[in-house]
Write a protein that holds these residues in place. Structure first.
Motif, PDB file in Angstrom:
ATOM      1  N   LEU A  40       0.846  -1.206   0.000  1.00  0.00           N
ATOM      2  CA  LEU A  40       0.000   0.000   0.000  1.00  0.00           C
ATOM      3  C   LEU A  40       0.878   1.251   0.000  1.00  0.00           C
ATOM      4  CD1 LEU A  40      -2.889   1.221   0.293  1.00  0.00           C
ATOM      5  CD2 LEU A  40      -2.547   1.158   2.766  1.00  0.00           C
ATOM      6  N   LEU A  41       1.932   1.224   0.833  1.00  0.00           N
ATOM      7  CA  LEU A  41       2.832   2.374   0.920  1.00  0.00           C
ATOM      8  C   LEU A  41       3.514   2.633  -0.426  1.00  0.00           C
ATOM      9  CD1 LEU A  41       3.919   4.359   3.091  1.00  0.00           C
ATOM     10  CD2 LEU A  41       5.898   2.860   3.320  1.00  0.00           C
ATOM     11  N   LEU A  42       4.010   1.563  -1.047  1.00  0.00           N
ATOM     12  CA  LEU A  42       4.678   1.700  -2.353  1.00  0.00           C
ATOM     13  C   LEU A  42       3.705   2.320  -3.370  1.00  0.00           C
ATOM     14  CD1 LEU A  42       7.125   1.019  -4.255  1.00  0.00           C
ATOM     15  CD2 LEU A  42       5.963  -1.143  -4.736  1.00  0.00           C
ATOM     16  N   GLY A  43       2.469   1.815  -3.383  1.00  0.00           N
ATOM     17  CA  GLY A  43       1.471   2.318  -4.323  1.00  0.00           C
ATOM     18  C   GLY A  43       1.151   3.779  -4.077  1.00  0.00           C
ATOM     19  N   LEU A  44       1.009   4.150  -2.787  1.00  0.00           N
ATOM     20  CA  LEU A  44       0.636   5.539  -2.476  1.00  0.00           C
ATOM     21  C   LEU A  44       1.794   6.506  -2.743  1.00  0.00           C
ATOM     22  CD1 LEU A  44      -1.522   5.104   0.776  1.00  0.00           C
ATOM     23  CD2 LEU A  44      -2.309   5.473  -1.565  1.00  0.00           C
ATOM     24  N   VAL A  45       3.031   6.085  -2.408  1.00  0.00           N
ATOM     25  CA  VAL A  45       4.188   6.958  -2.676  1.00  0.00           C
ATOM     26  C   VAL A  45       4.346   7.128  -4.189  1.00  0.00           C
ATOM     27  CG1 VAL A  45       6.710   7.165  -2.495  1.00  0.00           C
ATOM     28  CG2 VAL A  45       5.386   6.434  -0.518  1.00  0.00           C
ATOM     29  N   GLY A  46       4.180   6.021  -4.928  1.00  0.00           N
ATOM     30  CA  GLY A  46       4.253   6.095  -6.391  1.00  0.00           C
ATOM     31  C   GLY A  46       3.216   7.051  -6.939  1.00  0.00           C
ATOM     32  N   TYR A  47       2.001   6.930  -6.425  1.00  0.00           N
ATOM     33  CA  TYR A  47       0.928   7.818  -6.882  1.00  0.00           C
ATOM     34  C   TYR A  47       1.258   9.280  -6.552  1.00  0.00           C
ATOM     35  CZ  TYR A  47      -3.349  10.442  -6.998  1.00  0.00           C
ATOM     36  OH  TYR A  47      -4.258  11.430  -7.259  1.00  0.00           O
ATOM     37  N   TYR A  48       1.790   9.513  -5.336  1.00  0.00           N
ATOM     38  CA  TYR A  48       2.129  10.879  -4.925  1.00  0.00           C
ATOM     39  C   TYR A  48       3.169  11.488  -5.871  1.00  0.00           C
ATOM     40  CZ  TYR A  48       4.023  14.730  -2.214  1.00  0.00           C
ATOM     41  OH  TYR A  48       4.454  15.982  -1.843  1.00  0.00           O
ATOM     42  N   ILE A  49       4.207  10.709  -6.190  1.00  0.00           N
ATOM     43  CA  ILE A  49       5.256  11.211  -7.097  1.00  0.00           C
ATOM     44  C   ILE A  49       4.663  11.489  -8.473  1.00  0.00           C
ATOM     45  CG2 ILE A  49       7.404  10.568  -8.299  1.00  0.00           C
ATOM     46  CD1 ILE A  49       8.247   9.086  -5.759  1.00  0.00           C
ATOM     47  N   PHE A  50       3.878  10.546  -8.974  1.00  0.00           N
ATOM     48  CA  PHE A  50       3.216  10.689 -10.283  1.00  0.00           C
ATOM     49  C   PHE A  50       2.380  11.972 -10.320  1.00  0.00           C
ATOM     50  CE2 PHE A  50      -1.112   9.961 -11.980  1.00  0.00           C
ATOM     51  CZ  PHE A  50      -0.855   9.799 -13.332  1.00  0.00           C
ATOM     52  N   ARG A  51       1.534  12.143  -9.306  1.00  0.00           N
ATOM     53  CA  ARG A  51       0.621  13.287  -9.295  1.00  0.00           C
ATOM     54  C   ARG A  51       1.365  14.608  -9.127  1.00  0.00           C
ATOM     55  NH1 ARG A  51      -1.831  15.869 -11.470  1.00  0.00           N
ATOM     56  NH2 ARG A  51      -2.661  14.016 -12.378  1.00  0.00           N
ATOM     57  N   MET A  52       2.290  14.643  -8.142  1.00  0.00           N
ATOM     58  CA  MET A  52       2.977  15.901  -7.843  1.00  0.00           C
ATOM     59  C   MET A  52       3.881  16.342  -9.000  1.00  0.00           C
ATOM     60  SD  MET A  52       1.721  17.052  -5.236  1.00  0.00           S
ATOM     61  CE  MET A  52       2.704  18.533  -5.156  1.00  0.00           C
TER      62      MET A  52
ATOM     63  N   HIS B 231      11.924  12.590 -16.370  1.00  0.00           N
ATOM     64  CA  HIS B 231      10.572  12.026 -16.439  1.00  0.00           C
ATOM     65  C   HIS B 231      10.233  11.302 -15.142  1.00  0.00           C
ATOM     66  CE1 HIS B 231       9.861  12.694 -20.809  1.00  0.00           C
ATOM     67  NE2 HIS B 231       8.647  12.777 -20.332  1.00  0.00           N
ATOM     68  N   PHE B 232      10.338  12.036 -14.032  1.00  0.00           N
ATOM     69  CA  PHE B 232      10.084  11.397 -12.748  1.00  0.00           C
ATOM     70  C   PHE B 232       8.595  11.038 -12.596  1.00  0.00           C
ATOM     71  CE2 PHE B 232      11.111  11.013  -8.080  1.00  0.00           C
ATOM     72  CZ  PHE B 232      12.103  10.065  -8.279  1.00  0.00           C
ATOM     73  N   ASN B 233       7.736  11.677 -13.411  1.00  0.00           N
ATOM     74  CA  ASN B 233       6.314  11.290 -13.396  1.00  0.00           C
ATOM     75  C   ASN B 233       6.161   9.827 -13.842  1.00  0.00           C
ATOM     76  OD1 ASN B 233       7.132  12.069 -15.954  1.00  0.00           O
ATOM     77  ND2 ASN B 233       5.217  13.077 -16.518  1.00  0.00           N
ATOM     78  N   TYR B 234       6.992   9.383 -14.791  1.00  0.00           N
ATOM     79  CA  TYR B 234       6.942   7.989 -15.227  1.00  0.00           C
ATOM     80  C   TYR B 234       7.431   7.059 -14.110  1.00  0.00           C
ATOM     81  CZ  TYR B 234       6.484   9.668 -20.119  1.00  0.00           C
ATOM     82  OH  TYR B 234       6.069  10.261 -21.284  1.00  0.00           O
ATOM     83  N   THR B 235       8.449   7.534 -13.361  1.00  0.00           N
ATOM     84  CA  THR B 235       8.982   6.706 -12.270  1.00  0.00           C
ATOM     85  C   THR B 235       7.895   6.447 -11.226  1.00  0.00           C
ATOM     86  OG1 THR B 235      11.089   7.790 -12.662  1.00  0.00           O
ATOM     87  CG2 THR B 235      10.909   6.510 -10.633  1.00  0.00           C
TER      88      THR B 235
ATOM     89  N   SER C 102       9.611  29.064 -24.995  1.00  0.00           N
ATOM     90  CA  SER C 102       9.047  28.166 -23.985  1.00  0.00           C
ATOM     91  C   SER C 102      10.042  28.050 -22.830  1.00  0.00           C
ATOM     92  CB  SER C 102       8.790  26.803 -24.624  1.00  0.00           C
ATOM     93  OG  SER C 102       8.076  25.989 -23.734  1.00  0.00           O
ATOM     94  N   LYS C 103       9.648  27.314 -21.786  1.00  0.00           N
ATOM     95  CA  LYS C 103      10.553  27.146 -20.632  1.00  0.00           C
ATOM     96  C   LYS C 103      10.533  25.704 -20.177  1.00  0.00           C
ATOM     97  CE  LYS C 103       9.841  31.743 -18.725  1.00  0.00           C
ATOM     98  NZ  LYS C 103       9.007  32.530 -17.841  1.00  0.00           N
ATOM     99  N   LEU C 104      11.702  25.210 -19.773  1.00  0.00           N
ATOM    100  CA  LEU C 104      11.776  23.848 -19.223  1.00  0.00           C
ATOM    101  C   LEU C 104      12.132  23.961 -17.738  1.00  0.00           C
ATOM    102  CD1 LEU C 104      13.662  22.203 -22.214  1.00  0.00           C
ATOM    103  CD2 LEU C 104      11.305  21.718 -21.530  1.00  0.00           C
ATOM    104  N   LEU C 105      11.264  23.383 -16.919  1.00  0.00           N
ATOM    105  CA  LEU C 105      11.405  23.461 -15.470  1.00  0.00           C
ATOM    106  C   LEU C 105      12.574  22.587 -14.991  1.00  0.00           C
ATOM    107  CD1 LEU C 105      10.030  24.235 -12.703  1.00  0.00           C
ATOM    108  CD2 LEU C 105       8.581  22.223 -13.024  1.00  0.00           C
ATOM    109  N   VAL C 106      13.392  23.137 -14.102  1.00  0.00           N
ATOM    110  CA  VAL C 106      14.470  22.307 -13.530  1.00  0.00           C
ATOM    111  C   VAL C 106      14.385  22.254 -11.999  1.00  0.00           C
ATOM    112  CG1 VAL C 106      16.169  22.436 -15.404  1.00  0.00           C
ATOM    113  CG2 VAL C 106      16.093  24.256 -13.727  1.00  0.00           C
ATOM    114  N   SER C 107      13.231  22.659 -11.458  1.00  0.00           N
ATOM    115  CA  SER C 107      13.043  22.594  -9.999  1.00  0.00           C
ATOM    116  C   SER C 107      12.084  21.464  -9.646  1.00  0.00           C
ATOM    117  CB  SER C 107      12.431  23.908  -9.494  1.00  0.00           C
ATOM    118  OG  SER C 107      13.345  24.943  -9.622  1.00  0.00           O
ATOM    119  N   GLY C 108      11.979  21.186  -8.353  1.00  0.00           N
ATOM    120  CA  GLY C 108      11.052  20.155  -7.874  1.00  0.00           C
ATOM    121  C   GLY C 108      11.439  18.793  -8.439  1.00  0.00           C
ATOM    122  N   PHE C 109      10.431  17.966  -8.723  1.00  0.00           N
ATOM    123  CA  PHE C 109      10.706  16.629  -9.257  1.00  0.00           C
ATOM    124  C   PHE C 109      11.330  16.695 -10.651  1.00  0.00           C
ATOM    125  CE2 PHE C 109       7.356  15.148  -6.170  1.00  0.00           C
ATOM    126  CZ  PHE C 109       8.205  14.336  -5.427  1.00  0.00           C
ATOM    127  N   TRP C 110      11.134  17.809 -11.364  1.00  0.00           N
ATOM    128  CA  TRP C 110      11.707  17.944 -12.708  1.00  0.00           C
ATOM    129  C   TRP C 110      13.205  18.205 -12.657  1.00  0.00           C
ATOM    130  CZ3 TRP C 110       8.971  16.489 -16.922  1.00  0.00           C
ATOM    131  CH2 TRP C 110       7.614  16.271 -16.700  1.00  0.00           C
TER     132      TRP C 110
END
Ligand code: NDP
Length: 380
Positions: free
Chosen positions: A246-258, A310-314, A297-305
């Protein structure tokens, strides 16, 4: 590590007529032999894979090896297996033939939005028209991406839970985990539907077999394999295992969403926002569209980016692994999902980076130098 394609950004003429290595963005695409071979392979084998998996569950309690072994040892013939398969009806065959003949091809809604690569198989697989519509109200791409498959995913999962209850008198904690984690993913899709309009599927992909068949057949049959497996093999996890998954799934979801949220917020506010409590850092970039106009355009280099490109894929992959682990270690079949998602998202990452490298040229190289890893810092 910079990919090979990043060094191949086309030299284009900017509106002032000077040639440079500014990235150019457009629809032109030469189908290389590897892409062509992959496409023909997928067109032939993807329907077979779906058939094989469902047949293996239906006739062999989800064992992937048993059907092949039965045939190899003469205990069953292909005809025996086929005889137990629901038949193809004439009506279904007619509908399919009609669909294939007319899909966006003969009566495009916007002729200028059609892409012909000169390769029949590529056109069929990846689509010709960008946004085929019936009138103003029915958009094929939006409908197929956002309705039949994704709604069926949750409904099919719930029906598998009901089947467990009927067969065994109770629903296992693994079935609850799979239902809950996958339902979060689906609910997230509807909750953030406007964000979804900015994904690659909607912004860049044309409507063809990849999206149409993928959403109507591949998704509802193969994304629900964990639930189907648990009907045949009702796994009851120990409490620590269930909590860990459950923890793995929720942390994965949090990273994906954020991660997705951070990019969306950054792009929506043009950088006038806070990411992890600070003003975001970005790389300014530009590209020239096929009509010769220059855009910024701009490419973000802060936060998960800033962690990976492609940390959203991770995050998505962590969630996918959690669904599979919920099924225990008895069979390979429920692990198909994480294998498939790893291939899909790695290929998608490379495909996206190839496009971005061509679009942004040298600016993309500056970005890959600032954020050197794609999915896992220090590894890939
Ligand atoms: P992204 O949302 O990651 O979009 C990629 C695009 O974002 C790039 O083409 C580029 O577009 C822009 N971009 C790239 N880097 C940056 C940056 N640093 N700052 C700002 N913009 C950037 O990709 P997807 O649409 O593929 O994925 C969206 C989500 O959907 C993911 O979380 C993925 O896991 C999930 N997904 C799930 C699938 C499933 O079957 N479960 C299938 C596919 C996706 P631009 O040209 O605008 O610069």
């Amino acid at each position: 590590m910079a990919s090979k394609s990043q060094h191949n950004a086309p030299k284009v003429k900017s509106p002032n007529g000077k040639a440079g290595s500014q990235g150019q963005w457009g629809r032109a695409w030469e189908v290389d032999w590897f892409s062509l071979a992959s496409i023909i392979f997928l067109l032939l084998f993807a329907p077979f894979i779906v058939y094989y998996f469902i047949m293996a569950c239906d006739q062999y309690s989800c064992s992937l090896t048993a059907p092949a072994l039965d045939i190899a040892t003469g205990h069953a013939s292909l005809a025996d297996i086929w005889a137990k398969t629901p038949p193809v009806t004439a009506k279904a065959a007619q509908l399919y033939a009609l669909w294939v003949s007319f899909q966006g091809y003969l009566f495009p809604t916007s002729a200028e939005d059609c892409k012909f690569t000169g390769n029949f198989f590529y056109n069929y697989m990846m689509g010709i028209e960008f946004n085929p519509r019936i009138g103003k109200w029915f958009d094929f791409k939006l409908f197929f991406n956002g309705r039949p498959g994704i709604v069926a995913w949750t409904l099919i999962n719930l029906s598998f839970a009901a089947k467990q209850q009927e067969l065994y008198g109770h629903v296992t904690n693994s079935m609850i985990l799979v239902n809950v984690l996958q339902a979060i993913y689906v609910l997230d899709f509807f909750w953030n539907e406007t964000w979804y309009l900015k994904t690659i599927d909607i912004c860049h992909d044309h409507f063809g077999w990849y999206l149409g068949w993928g959403d109507c057949v591949w998704l509802p049959y193969l994304y629900t394999l964990q639930g189907l497996y648990l009907v045949y093999h009702p796994v009851q996890l120990s409490t620590p295992n269930a909590l860990g998954i459950l923890l793995l799934g929720l942390v994965g979801y949090y990273i994906f969403r954020m991660t997705n949220h951070q990019k969306d917020l950054f792009r929506r506010t043009d950088g006038r926002c806070l990411i992890w409590g600070k003003k975001p850092k970005a790389i300014e970039c530009s590209y020239t569209s096929a009509d010769g106009l220059k855009h910024h355009s701009k490419l973000l280099v802060s936060g998960f980016w800033g962690v990976a490109r492609h940390f959203n894929y991770t995050g998505d992959l962590m969630g996918s692994l959690a669904y599979c682990l919920a099924c225990g270690g008895g069979h390979l079949l429920p692990y198909f999902y994480i294998i498939y998602m790893t291939i899909l998202l790695t290929h998608r990452c490379l495909r996206d980076e190839h496009r971005c490298a061509n679009k942004y040229g040298r600016d993309w190289e500056r970005y890959t130098a600032a954020v050197p890893y794609r999915l896992l810092p220090g590894i890939f």
